[in-house]
Enzyme design. Sequence first.
Site, short mmCIF file in Angstrom:
data_model
loop_
_atom_site.label_atom_id
_atom_site.label_comp_id
_atom_site.label_asym_id
_atom_site.label_seq_id
_atom_site.Cartn_x
_atom_site.Cartn_y
_atom_site.Cartn_z
N ASP B 37 -0.59 -1.72 1.97
CA ASP B 37 -1.18 -0.44 2.31
C ASP B 37 -0.38 0.61 1.54
O ASP B 37 0.79 0.38 1.21
CB ASP B 37 -1.07 -0.19 3.82
CG ASP B 37 -1.54 1.20 4.18
OD1 ASP B 37 -2.67 1.56 3.79
OD2 ASP B 37 -0.79 1.94 4.86
N ASP B 39 -0.65 4.79 1.51
CA ASP B 39 -0.16 6.03 2.11
C ASP B 39 0.64 5.68 3.37
O ASP B 39 0.17 4.96 4.23
CB ASP B 39 -1.34 6.95 2.46
CG ASP B 39 -0.93 8.42 2.54
OD1 ASP B 39 0.27 8.70 2.70
OD2 ASP B 39 -1.81 9.28 2.45
#
Lengths: 316, 316
Positions: B37, B39
């Site tokens: 992932d 952000d």
Amino acid sequence: MAASSEHPAMTTKPHYLTGDKPGLQEFLDKFDVFLFDCDGVLWSGDHLFPGTVETLELLRNNGKQVVFVTNNSTKSRADYKKKLEVLGIPSSTEEIFSSSYSSSIYISRILNLPENKRKVFVIGETGIEQELNSENVPFIGGTDPAFLRDVKPEDYKRIAAGDPSILDPEVGVVLVGLDFHLNYLKLALAYHYIRRGAVFLATNIDSTLPSSGTLFPGAGSMSAPLIMMLGQEPVSLGKPNQAMMDAIEGKFQFDRSRACMVGDRANTDIRFGLEGKLGGTLAVLTGVSTKEDFVAGPIKPLAYLDKLSDLLNVQL
Amino acid sequence: MAASSEHPAMTTKPHYLTGDKPGLQEFLDKFDVFLFDCDGVLWSGDHLFPGTVETLELLRNNGKQVVFVTNNSTKSRADYKKKLEVLGIPSSTEEIFSSSYSSSIYISRILNLPENKRKVFVIGETGIEQELNSENVPFIGGTDPAFLRDVKPEDYKRIAAGDPSILDPEVGVVLVGLDFHLNYLKLALAYHYIRRGAVFLATNIDSTLPSSGTLFPGAGSMSAPLIMMLGQEPVSLGKPNQAMMDAIEGKFQFDRSRACMVGDRANTDIRFGLEGKLGGTLAVLTGVSTKEDFVAGPIKPLAYLDKLSDLLNVQL
């Protein structure tokens, strides 16, 4: 859906009154006030049902108070009176109760907003704006073309910072109705106002809007993104929510035991009357719900008719 | 939320690996593939975390496959590569997996659409359009300015009649992603396409979009009105839905037992790895979920770090 299964009318088989002259007379004698749902009862779309005008006349001639109750928030009472006129139904603005009016009354007379938090951010059309004006409630948003624009990169920062040039600090209410010009900016602003403490209201939560014999996005669909983002439901001022019944009673000062709700939808109209503990509920089979729904479903009216004009067979 | 409480990793206390050199080494040795992932893990907003580039380099230098997995549907893989470049992170388009790409693969390779129902009605931005083009999937809607208009009175009748000049009979899929130009017309058309049998897909169902340190309407908020109107959930192609994991596996052909999902959110990233039965999940504390969430919450990673760059302390 909190079915009020404790209400006695919910478990009793509804009376079928079509053709039952003495039954009809006995039924009408019980009530002084008739609250009417409109589409599906008086007309369908642009088609006025035969006998509607005569039925309303019969009731009025016999001293009954008639009230038109609509969840349509895009129209003000004045607009709705025009709609009734076009269809050939005589009425006065005073007889009309719309969810935009109900919302305005709720905001002006029931919500006790602090002096500096009296402004309403509106998602909706002119009907809401006119009714807020009629109650002297200040508002922003609505049909103001300033809100019909794209979100710009700097908007994110201004909103995040609570910049008063984009988030009016006097907004204490977000009112969401049907808005044919819903956009990303309006949703973002409404979300941030509510996060900052504004009361979340909806004129009504019907997910769909019937039109041309099919369905389109309704007022509830405008609230849906906010409900998902916030994990919070709005207070709805339309049927079947009792805030609307309270507002109607506040205006007409009637005896609930002598009032009857007339409608075509079990889960909105009939439920509205039952949960409002009105003396009666009368269903008609010219709209959404079927005989099966009313006779065998969980929400039973006190009585039902094939069509509203079957009332004309009464011997008053 | 179907918490996969039967997964063994869910009940075991996660290993705290920051500063634990042998533990880190043992952990890294277990995996050939790291799904990231972005952000909250590699950066926050526009701020690259110190050590991100070096950590990715360490992994690549040791033969690990790196994959960037994002729910952001507004960007294509090419757009996302540019974003990584601007932040200073070297990458190849092949390492990027976005929900717009995942959706396109699902439509082109997994949905078995009839020959005359292959068109997609898009609610979303150019990222989706580019990825549909990359898979040769025909589409309408999206950023086409023809859909950026008010609903006209005649539209209701045309839609109700199923007029092919407004409802394309070849549309077999409605794909809903984040759309900064969502409007009433697009919602009405999407609703009618789905009612007429189109498959209801969402790039992802995140209700909010983090930006400028706060939240804005996310892709899930675009689906919300349709979910309310239809009483039906879309198939979501983003994390934590396993359709995205299947698509990633389909592309990279990795051994799930030798793959690790790295993320900052328990209920999306870690859940995505656990339900995908990956060999491991690694949480970092630089994003949304807290240490408390990972240690005491229902969704536990295999291990966690204060920050991703703590991996640099490993002795490989």
